[in-house]
Design a protein around this motif. Sequence first.
Motif, PDB file in Angstrom:
ATOM      1  N   PRO A   4     -46.724 -69.001   2.431  1.00  0.00           N
ATOM      2  CA  PRO A   4     -46.879 -70.389   2.891  1.00  0.00           C
ATOM      3  C   PRO A   4     -48.335 -70.849   2.817  1.00  0.00           C
ATOM      4  O   PRO A   4     -49.250 -70.096   3.147  1.00  0.00           O
ATOM      5  N   GLU A   5     -48.535 -72.091   2.425  1.00  0.00           N
ATOM      6  CA  GLU A   5     -49.874 -72.678   2.413  1.00  0.00           C
ATOM      7  C   GLU A   5     -49.929 -73.773   3.457  1.00  0.00           C
ATOM      8  O   GLU A   5     -49.046 -74.628   3.526  1.00  0.00           O
ATOM      9  N   ILE A   6     -50.961 -73.720   4.289  1.00  0.00           N
ATOM     10  CA  ILE A   6     -51.169 -74.755   5.286  1.00  0.00           C
ATOM     11  C   ILE A   6     -52.473 -75.474   4.969  1.00  0.00           C
ATOM     12  O   ILE A   6     -53.260 -75.023   4.135  1.00  0.00           O
ATOM     13  N   HIS A   7     -52.704 -76.582   5.664  1.00  0.00           N
ATOM     14  CA  HIS A   7     -53.982 -77.293   5.549  1.00  0.00           C
ATOM     15  C   HIS A   7     -54.628 -77.276   6.935  1.00  0.00           C
ATOM     16  O   HIS A   7     -54.030 -77.742   7.911  1.00  0.00           O
ATOM     17  N   ILE A   8     -55.823 -76.704   7.008  1.00  0.00           N
ATOM     18  CA  ILE A   8     -56.460 -76.486   8.307  1.00  0.00           C
ATOM     19  C   ILE A   8     -57.800 -77.215   8.365  1.00  0.00           C
ATOM     20  O   ILE A   8     -58.563 -77.211   7.393  1.00  0.00           O
ATOM     21  N   GLN A   9     -58.034 -77.871   9.497  1.00  0.00           N
ATOM     22  CA  GLN A   9     -59.284 -78.612   9.700  1.00  0.00           C
ATOM     23  C   GLN A   9     -59.921 -78.160  11.002  1.00  0.00           C
ATOM     24  O   GLN A   9     -59.299 -78.214  12.060  1.00  0.00           O
ATOM     25  N   PHE A  10     -61.177 -77.705  10.902  1.00  0.00           N
ATOM     26  CA  PHE A  10     -61.913 -77.252  12.078  1.00  0.00           C
ATOM     27  C   PHE A  10     -62.812 -78.374  12.585  1.00  0.00           C
ATOM     28  O   PHE A  10     -63.425 -79.108  11.804  1.00  0.00           O
ATOM     29  N   ALA A  11     -62.905 -78.493  13.906  1.00  0.00           N
ATOM     30  CA  ALA A  11     -63.800 -79.484  14.500  1.00  0.00           C
ATOM     31  C   ALA A  11     -65.240 -79.188  14.090  1.00  0.00           C
ATOM     32  O   ALA A  11     -65.605 -78.030  13.852  1.00  0.00           O
ATOM     33  N   PRO A  12     -66.081 -80.216  14.012  1.00  0.00           N
ATOM     34  CA  PRO A  12     -67.484 -80.004  13.616  1.00  0.00           C
ATOM     35  C   PRO A  12     -68.198 -78.978  14.489  1.00  0.00           C
ATOM     36  O   PRO A  12     -69.064 -78.250  13.997  1.00  0.00           O
ATOM     37  N   TYR A  65     -47.919 -69.786  17.990  1.00  0.00           N
ATOM     38  CA  TYR A  65     -47.140 -70.511  16.974  1.00  0.00           C
ATOM     39  C   TYR A  65     -47.373 -69.896  15.591  1.00  0.00           C
ATOM     40  O   TYR A  65     -48.513 -69.592  15.202  1.00  0.00           O
ATOM     41  N   VAL A  66     -46.304 -69.716  14.837  1.00  0.00           N
ATOM     42  CA  VAL A  66     -46.403 -69.192  13.479  1.00  0.00           C
ATOM     43  C   VAL A  66     -46.364 -70.367  12.506  1.00  0.00           C
ATOM     44  O   VAL A  66     -45.347 -71.066  12.411  1.00  0.00           O
ATOM     45  N   PRO A  67     -47.455 -70.624  11.795  1.00  0.00           N
ATOM     46  CA  PRO A  67     -47.501 -71.800  10.908  1.00  0.00           C
ATOM     47  C   PRO A  67     -46.545 -71.676   9.730  1.00  0.00           C
ATOM     48  O   PRO A  67     -46.305 -70.581   9.212  1.00  0.00           O
ATOM     49  N   ALA A  68     -45.990 -72.831   9.332  1.00  0.00           N
ATOM     50  CA  ALA A  68     -45.051 -72.898   8.203  1.00  0.00           C
ATOM     51  C   ALA A  68     -45.700 -73.629   7.043  1.00  0.00           C
ATOM     52  O   ALA A  68     -46.711 -74.328   7.201  1.00  0.00           O
ATOM     53  N   ALA A  69     -45.114 -73.497   5.884  1.00  0.00           N
ATOM     54  CA  ALA A  69     -45.645 -74.135   4.685  1.00  0.00           C
ATOM     55  C   ALA A  69     -45.788 -75.643   4.893  1.00  0.00           C
ATOM     56  O   ALA A  69     -44.883 -76.298   5.419  1.00  0.00           O
TER      57      ALA A  69
END
Length: 245
Positions: A4-12, A65-69
Motif C-alpha cells: 500500500p502507498e499512502i501520502h503523509i504530511q508532517f507539520a513544519p 491505526y493500520v494505514p490503507a492504500a
Amino acid sequence: MSAPEIHIQFAPELALFVPHGRRSGATPLTTDGVSSLGHVVESSGVPLTEVGALRVNGREVPKSYVPAAGDAVEVRPVTRPQQVPGAPLRFLLDVHLGTLARRLRLLGVDTAYESTDIGDPALATRSATEKRVMLSRDRGLLHRRELWAGAYVYSTRPEDQLHDVLDRFRPDLRPWTRCTACNGLLRAATREEVADRLESGTHRSYDVFAQCEECGRAYWKGAHHEQLETIVEHALAEFHGGADA
C-alpha cells in the motif's frame, strides 16, 4: 499484491526529524500493510514523544491505526501545554543538559540529572521506574519503548531550552526551594548551622542562608545572585503557574 502507498504530511515543527524530501507537502510513502501508523511515523524518523494528533483522510485516528492504500495522513506536533497524566510532573535529563537541569531546579522544578553517561537503557528504565519525563537531544533515546514519557530538547542554548520546556509543560514554579546541585529541598538555616560550609568572608557579609536537606550544601545571596534573580524573574513573568504557592 503490491504494498500500500499512502501520502503523509508532517507539520513544519517536525521537519527536522524527517528526510529532506518529506519536509514540505504530502509525499508518497510505501507501507507494508500491517504496521501501525505510529510505527510508520517512527520509521520516518519522528519520535512519538513529539507527535500529537494523527489524522487520516480528515479524521483523527489512534497510533495503532493500520494505514490503507491511498490514505492521506497528517502528522501534527504535540499540543501545548502538554499534559502528562498519571504522575506528578517530574523530569529526568541526560548528561548533556546540566545547565538546563540547574535552571529547572533553581525554579523549584523536580529535576533528576545524570552527570555521567549511564547509557540509554538505564536512562529509559529510570524514567519508567520514577515516572519522570525524559528530556534529551538524543533522538534514539526518545524512541525507546520503556520510557515513561519524553520530550526532545530542540535548542542547544540553555535559555532557549528552558523557555521551551516551560512553554511545553508549564510546571509549577517554586523558585529557591531546591538544591541546584542535587535536587534536594532547601530549608532556612542559621549562620551557625552552615558555618563549616561557608566561603571565607561569607560569615561577615551575609546573614540569610538556606541548606539542602539532602546533601547539606549551603546557599546565600552571593556574587552570582543577581544573574540567578534575572532567570527567575523572566520565568515567573512569562510562566507564572504555581509561583504564589
